[in-house]
Design a protein around this motif. Sequence first.
Motif, PDB file in Angstrom:
ATOM      1  N   VAL A 119      21.076  76.945  20.470  1.00  0.00           N
ATOM      2  CA  VAL A 119      20.201  78.068  20.834  1.00  0.00           C
ATOM      3  C   VAL A 119      18.820  77.877  20.217  1.00  0.00           C
ATOM      4  O   VAL A 119      17.784  78.004  20.893  1.00  0.00           O
ATOM      5  CB  VAL A 119      20.827  79.396  20.369  1.00  0.00           C
ATOM      6  N   TRP A 120      18.795  77.535  18.944  1.00  0.00           N
ATOM      7  CA  TRP A 120      17.519  77.280  18.269  1.00  0.00           C
ATOM      8  C   TRP A 120      16.682  76.276  19.042  1.00  0.00           C
ATOM      9  O   TRP A 120      15.526  76.495  19.379  1.00  0.00           O
ATOM     10  CB  TRP A 120      17.782  76.671  16.881  1.00  0.00           C
ATOM     11  N   TYR A 121      17.324  75.144  19.294  1.00  0.00           N
ATOM     12  CA  TYR A 121      16.580  74.063  19.926  1.00  0.00           C
ATOM     13  C   TYR A 121      16.139  74.440  21.326  1.00  0.00           C
ATOM     14  O   TYR A 121      15.026  74.099  21.737  1.00  0.00           O
ATOM     15  CB  TYR A 121      17.438  72.800  19.971  1.00  0.00           C
ATOM     16  N   SER A 147      -1.492  77.848  27.742  1.00  0.00           N
ATOM     17  CA  SER A 147      -0.551  76.783  27.400  1.00  0.00           C
ATOM     18  C   SER A 147      -0.739  76.348  25.956  1.00  0.00           C
ATOM     19  O   SER A 147       0.244  76.111  25.247  1.00  0.00           O
ATOM     20  CB  SER A 147      -0.664  75.612  28.371  1.00  0.00           C
ATOM     21  N   GLY A 148      -1.991  76.285  25.500  1.00  0.00           N
ATOM     22  CA  GLY A 148      -2.208  75.948  24.090  1.00  0.00           C
ATOM     23  C   GLY A 148      -1.606  77.001  23.177  1.00  0.00           C
ATOM     24  O   GLY A 148      -0.942  76.692  22.186  1.00  0.00           O
ATOM     25  N   GLY A 149      -1.814  78.266  23.542  1.00  0.00           N
ATOM     26  CA  GLY A 149      -1.304  79.347  22.711  1.00  0.00           C
ATOM     27  C   GLY A 149       0.206  79.359  22.639  1.00  0.00           C
ATOM     28  O   GLY A 149       0.783  79.464  21.558  1.00  0.00           O
ATOM     29  N   VAL A 150       0.851  79.215  23.801  1.00  0.00           N
ATOM     30  CA  VAL A 150       2.317  79.262  23.803  1.00  0.00           C
ATOM     31  C   VAL A 150       2.877  78.060  23.049  1.00  0.00           C
ATOM     32  O   VAL A 150       3.852  78.176  22.296  1.00  0.00           O
ATOM     33  CB  VAL A 150       2.863  79.327  25.249  1.00  0.00           C
ATOM     34  N   ALA A 151       2.225  76.895  23.227  1.00  0.00           N
ATOM     35  CA  ALA A 151       2.687  75.713  22.484  1.00  0.00           C
ATOM     36  C   ALA A 151       2.580  75.970  20.991  1.00  0.00           C
ATOM     37  O   ALA A 151       3.469  75.597  20.214  1.00  0.00           O
ATOM     38  CB  ALA A 151       1.857  74.502  22.872  1.00  0.00           C
ATOM     39  N   ALA A 152       1.504  76.648  20.590  1.00  0.00           N
ATOM     40  CA  ALA A 152       1.327  76.956  19.174  1.00  0.00           C
ATOM     41  C   ALA A 152       2.423  77.900  18.696  1.00  0.00           C
ATOM     42  O   ALA A 152       2.930  77.772  17.578  1.00  0.00           O
ATOM     43  CB  ALA A 152      -0.043  77.562  18.937  1.00  0.00           C
ATOM     44  N   ILE A 153       2.812  78.855  19.565  1.00  0.00           N
ATOM     45  CA  ILE A 153       3.934  79.722  19.201  1.00  0.00           C
ATOM     46  C   ILE A 153       5.192  78.888  19.022  1.00  0.00           C
ATOM     47  O   ILE A 153       5.999  79.111  18.111  1.00  0.00           O
ATOM     48  CB  ILE A 153       4.158  80.817  20.271  1.00  0.00           C
ATOM     49  N   GLY A 154       5.332  77.873  19.898  1.00  0.00           N
ATOM     50  CA  GLY A 154       6.459  76.947  19.748  1.00  0.00           C
ATOM     51  C   GLY A 154       6.422  76.289  18.392  1.00  0.00           C
ATOM     52  O   GLY A 154       7.451  76.120  17.735  1.00  0.00           O
ATOM     53  N   GLY A 155       5.205  75.919  17.963  1.00  0.00           N
ATOM     54  CA  GLY A 155       5.055  75.321  16.642  1.00  0.00           C
ATOM     55  C   GLY A 155       5.497  76.281  15.552  1.00  0.00           C
ATOM     56  O   GLY A 155       6.214  75.911  14.621  1.00  0.00           O
ATOM     57  N   PHE A 156       5.099  77.547  15.702  1.00  0.00           N
ATOM     58  CA  PHE A 156       5.502  78.555  14.722  1.00  0.00           C
ATOM     59  C   PHE A 156       7.023  78.685  14.703  1.00  0.00           C
ATOM     60  O   PHE A 156       7.644  78.764  13.633  1.00  0.00           O
ATOM     61  CB  PHE A 156       4.843  79.898  15.046  1.00  0.00           C
ATOM     62  N   TRP A 200       9.097  76.445  15.382  1.00  0.00           N
ATOM     63  CA  TRP A 200       9.602  75.276  14.670  1.00  0.00           C
ATOM     64  C   TRP A 200       9.555  75.506  13.164  1.00  0.00           C
ATOM     65  O   TRP A 200      10.498  75.185  12.440  1.00  0.00           O
ATOM     66  CB  TRP A 200       8.773  74.049  15.053  1.00  0.00           C
ATOM     67  N   SER A 201       8.439  76.101  12.715  1.00  0.00           N
ATOM     68  CA  SER A 201       8.280  76.267  11.267  1.00  0.00           C
ATOM     69  C   SER A 201       9.265  77.283  10.708  1.00  0.00           C
ATOM     70  O   SER A 201       9.514  77.335   9.514  1.00  0.00           O
ATOM     71  CB  SER A 201       6.849  76.669  10.933  1.00  0.00           C
ATOM     72  N   LEU A 202       9.839  78.126  11.569  1.00  0.00           N
ATOM     73  CA  LEU A 202      10.891  79.029  11.107  1.00  0.00           C
ATOM     74  C   LEU A 202      12.162  78.248  10.811  1.00  0.00           C
ATOM     75  O   LEU A 202      12.965  78.609   9.966  1.00  0.00           O
ATOM     76  CB  LEU A 202      11.233  80.059  12.192  1.00  0.00           C
ATOM     77  N   PHE A 203      12.308  77.177  11.556  1.00  0.00           N
ATOM     78  CA  PHE A 203      13.568  76.454  11.570  1.00  0.00           C
ATOM     79  C   PHE A 203      13.558  75.307  10.567  1.00  0.00           C
ATOM     80  O   PHE A 203      14.533  75.063   9.877  1.00  0.00           O
ATOM     81  CB  PHE A 203      13.773  75.919  12.983  1.00  0.00           C
ATOM     82  N   ALA A 204      12.434  74.611  10.521  1.00  0.00           N
ATOM     83  CA  ALA A 204      12.365  73.429   9.672  1.00  0.00           C
ATOM     84  C   ALA A 204      10.977  73.345   9.053  1.00  0.00           C
ATOM     85  O   ALA A 204      10.091  74.103   9.411  1.00  0.00           O
ATOM     86  CB  ALA A 204      12.639  72.185  10.496  1.00  0.00           C
ATOM     87  N   TYR A 205      10.824  72.406   8.130  1.00  0.00           N
ATOM     88  CA  TYR A 205       9.521  72.236   7.506  1.00  0.00           C
ATOM     89  C   TYR A 205       8.530  71.631   8.494  1.00  0.00           C
ATOM     90  O   TYR A 205       8.918  71.009   9.467  1.00  0.00           O
ATOM     91  CB  TYR A 205       9.651  71.320   6.285  1.00  0.00           C
TER      92      TYR A 205
END
Lengths: 323, 380, 253, 425
Positions: free
Chosen positions: A9-11, A205-214, A216-221
């Motif tokens: 689910v995370w991934y 698209s840049g913004g949503v990708a950045a949210i994707g990055g965020f 990621w940071s919840l999940f891993a370093y």
Amino acid sequence: MTTELINTVWYACIYGLMAVPLTLSYRTSKVLNFAHGVYVTIGAYIPVLIAKGFGIKISPILAVSASFATGAIIAMASHTFVFSPLIKKKSTPVTLMIASMGLWIFIKYAFYAVLGTLQKAWMTPIFYTSPNLEIPRLISFMGMDIDAKLILIISLTAATFSLLAFFLTKTKVGMAIRAIADNPELAQITGISRDKTLLVTWAISGGVAAIGGFAWSLFAYVSPETGDNVILQVFACSVIGGLISLPITFVGSVIISSTENLLIVFLNRYLGVELSFRPFLSFFVLLLTILIRPPAGAGGGLPYRYRLRSIFRVFQREVKKNV
Amino acid sequence: MFDILSFLISWLPLFGIYAILSLCLNMEVGYAGMANFGLVAFYGIGAFVAGYTSITIFLTIYGYNYPIYSPEAIIAMGRVAGKTPWLNISVFILSLILAFLIAGLAGYLVSYPTLRVGPAFLGITILSFGEMLRVFMKHFAPTGGAYGMLGIPHPFAWIPDSAIKNTSFLILTLAILIGVLIYFELLANSPYGRVLKSIREDETASLCIGKPVPQIKARLLFVASGISGVAGALYAFYLGAVTPDMFITAVTFEVWSMVILGGRGNNFGALLGASVFSLLNRVTSILNFLFSDLPIDPNYFRWMITGALIVIILMYKPKGIIAEKPIKTEAWKIFGAYGETRRKLIAAILRIINYLKRAIYWLIGRETGYGPDIKGSKRE
Amino acid sequence: MDPILRVQNVSKKFGGVEALKDVSLEVKRGSVTGLIGPNGSGKSTLFNVITGFYKPDFGSVYFEGKRIDGLNPDEVYNMGIARTFQTPRLFGPLTTLENMMLSPKGQKGESLLKAPLRKTWLNEEIQLANEVKNLLKEFDMDGLYKMFASDLSGGHVKMVETSKGILGRAKLILLDEPTAGVHYAVGKNLFEYINYLRKTYNLTFFIIEHRIDLLFDYVDYVYVLHMGRLLSEGTPEEVASDPKVIEAYIGGA
Amino acid sequence: MSAQMPRLLAFLVIGLVIGAGVAYAYTSSVMSTTYADLNTKISQLQSQINKLNQTVEYSIGVTLPLTGALTDVGVQWRTVVEMAFEDLNKEMQKYRMRVKFTPIIQDDKTTDTQALANVQTFHQAGIKVIIGPAASFQVKAIKSYVDDNKIVVLSPSSTAPTLAIPDDYIYRTVGSDAGQAKALAALVKSQGINKVIVFHRDDEYGVAFEDFFEREFSALGGASIGMKYDVTREDFASEVAQLSARARQEDVEGIVIITFDTDGVNILSHARKDSYLASLKWFSSEGIHGAMGLLGEDIATFIQKTNLLGTRPLFRENPLLHAFASQYKDKTGIDPPVFSANLYDAVMLAGWAVVRAGVYDGEAIRSALDEVAKNYYGVSGLTMFDENGDKLFQDYSVWTVKLVSGEYRYVDVGSYSGGVITLEE
């Protein structure tokens, strides 16, 4: 097995958040954007930098909006300064792709420089870290303790995608984006400004990708290489979606995520396949998808009937001629 | 001070290898329009094949029975590498041939996806093939798995003087590069090159004028991948070492940038791109020597410059530094336009001389007596 | 006269839509045959079936007595059928000369092995170039040889596309809306040119055309497709007076 | 008049350009004919004075992974290098040597090609001693070049046993993994553990380490199972889930992780959520040591719970080391990362070897280096090399993360020497 399911689910959420905007930007602007990974990285880093810079615990809402804003600004800047002039000069898709590659290198190392300076100034390592978030660790739900971050990511993904869907289908700008994506010439005749619409698309698209990055940071370093290390998988998800369909792109993320988290476990347990074959598997699934059922947008190739038989034909010919 | 000779000896082999790669990629991308993002796979196959063949042959002949990656084998290789010149040379040639064949075969097989999908998807497909290969090589015990191989016998290991040894290798690399260049130039400036360009522009239309597109693509991939494999073999012999970590996707991107910057569909453009890129690395390293204590690391600037350069060149020269030219076959002669470039060049030089002459005349105040100049307007 | 092309009971389905349904027709050698019909009536699909883009679900196609359905487009071309597309498909960044030089089939220099050996293909190349030169001269286009195809005017593009078939030694040329997007006068010119080619080179033409007024002046025989079925056939006069055709055109358009 | 102006201006500009060129040529040429005599005398005198007073400047090349996979430690190592050079120059002044060393730090992107390009650039600049590169595959890529061109390379962190080759120009100021695997096996055994899973990187470091560990551990009577994971990934959640399943299945007593810092932190951050894994004993190699992620609340509690112990190459009873560590902490606010001691000593050895050799020449420096290393006592203890050019005496310490005065810190709780683990409790 629950851990594996939760990981899936995370991934799926993370890949979805990263891959869907990639598909959106390709579909609208026809730029196969290699700089996408940088948006992800920076989006992941912004909450970290805010939290460290001010020495505070950052609230998730602030983190998401800061990520979105930064990603959107950088994506808009890349459009304004690089892609828009190139599109105006009628560059070929390959040129645009290489330009995005140059942009990727430039932004990535500029960001490295910023991080290096900050690390020196703040006297604390920030090259591999995670944001300091203001959320509880566990939430009790019907007698079960659930990771609060998991709840956060699921709701974040759901919210982002429903907003995106609403925006693309119901608002005027969103419909303009879809019109541009499907038929640029026609859309331009009807008076939609291509450049402005593209700018909005890039911001999203840049913004949503950045949210994707965020996410990621919840999940891993996060590290300055975060985006680059996941970008190939993200591309795989988008390719399964044919680089055209946003929902199928999300399906693609689910496929890739289950491959990486469930299939490999299965193979490891029953066939003794090494764990380190994990990336191999995701690309293998991608290849299979492309070969068995080419995605909808994979056109541009030869007529379909030709493709099916031609490999045998080519072999036959070669054998006949050379043996 | 600056030792130009040793600079060339150190720079040219790497340049040669990258130039061969970019020539291959230019054939695929610039001429046939196949977005090959998995170039590194064939490069890596070549390197592994060369390393494996040469080390195995040496160990077998000298009767050692160590695993290929073990320190004992490496030390043994160091001992026997310089003993027999003929063996070194023949193993080198054999490795190159095998690298060509195996990498070429891989390319031929990979061409199957090229039949099924369009350009954007093809790129990702071959790219995933490259990544899969890298992961696979890490688990493939015969070539040392994650250890890779060390102690690949240099073809000129029997020459005691390292300068002569390296120069010979350099000359060999450049000879192969020139051979590849001539071969590709001949290919490009023939009806075959014309067909490739037509495939690049519109493969369906090309199919409709009777060109067997899948076959042409598959064969081209065979040749270009095979030659990439040769480049990989050269790299393996040059370093004396091969590990799976060397063949990451970034290598492909680098070669791509070379081709696009130099100019697609132009072999000399690919050469220029390769030299610009590999020189840029050296030139920007001067930043490190000049500014060793800045708050911001000059290294980051170096890479930023590289990125910015790509973007800027594409902005102002979208077709690359040397733009594509119509291919030269004898057909032009029939129309009397064969030596056109030469004529244009001479005309350009004459014009420049003329301008210079006028500028000098103007400076010393002498009347030129012809052409629209300042004096001319005054007279009226 | 024997038919050069025979289409027998061809059917083709896409998903649930029947693009062609039991179509049979013949093109006579040396004729100019027209194919008309409203939009979406399956004209282009028929062309694609003939040239090997689609394999028909049912039925067969014969060219000079040999069955060609199921062959690949390049093989069909090598049999002697050339075609053009609705939108011109010249290779833009190549010059006119290069575009035309691409058409002849079976050139020696197009093989990977022989291409680097100039001597093997040099004579052939010069001979072909002479042919191109004569052809271009014949129509006062020899100044265009070094222009890029993307810079040619619409009329010239059509001329070049049509004459490519001659270089390819095609016996039958399929033209998909040759006059789309050009002026009436240019279109008329083009048909004159087609007529001329037919006589000089003994070619057969099979033409999809929307400008019926233009077409009917030049064709010998016309087929009308409607909703994937053959609606009517005959000489232009017969077809023009066929009430079914008139109804289909008024109803369809 | 006005018509003459542009022409005059043009003359002026050209004149200026030519003048500048002439002036440049004049200043750069050593002698001018007019002042030849006087100048010769003055300069002769001056050069004699200079020779007495002059400090010779040597550049030493440093190639570090400032970007790419090893960026986290690479950036911290940069500080170590700067500190080491500062100290080296101070030491030179103290002994009244008129020598000054300057580091030329180049980024190698953690790739082989860039490492080779850096080495070649250094060679062009006449540099004969190079510190770095970090990873073993990079060292392999430059080996043939430096052997041919007689450039001494001191790698502070390449521990691959395949690089233990005699008579080459590669020196490693760190012991090969074989030694540490032995120490780690003894440590695991000393904790009363008999069956472990070795969860390791799928690269040369991890694979070789696992290989040695298995050998040593079975010699001690234990059993180990190897599990490898791909290192190009950013995240290892699914691998950890699989590790947990495997641990249950095989009923092991402990987990040994052979990781670098980034992947190691990630693995621990996922493992802490797994209750079964938290009930096992954990062990680690040196790779993860120094990672800031381990000092976070979450992982640190996990480390307490599982009593994670690790080995690392370090000679603990060393006052120099403590001085260095505190100096580093003052400068950056954190403890020195893994291999900093070895890196620091590599710089020192390089400097002294150059001084001892007297000439800046690879061959001379190489033979001087062996001599210097025999007599040098540095931050990492005795620096003597063995016949393969690797550190001969490598002691290992046992580290863990503990709560010290309110914050989590890396502490060394024991040492390994001569096959015996001593833990202080």
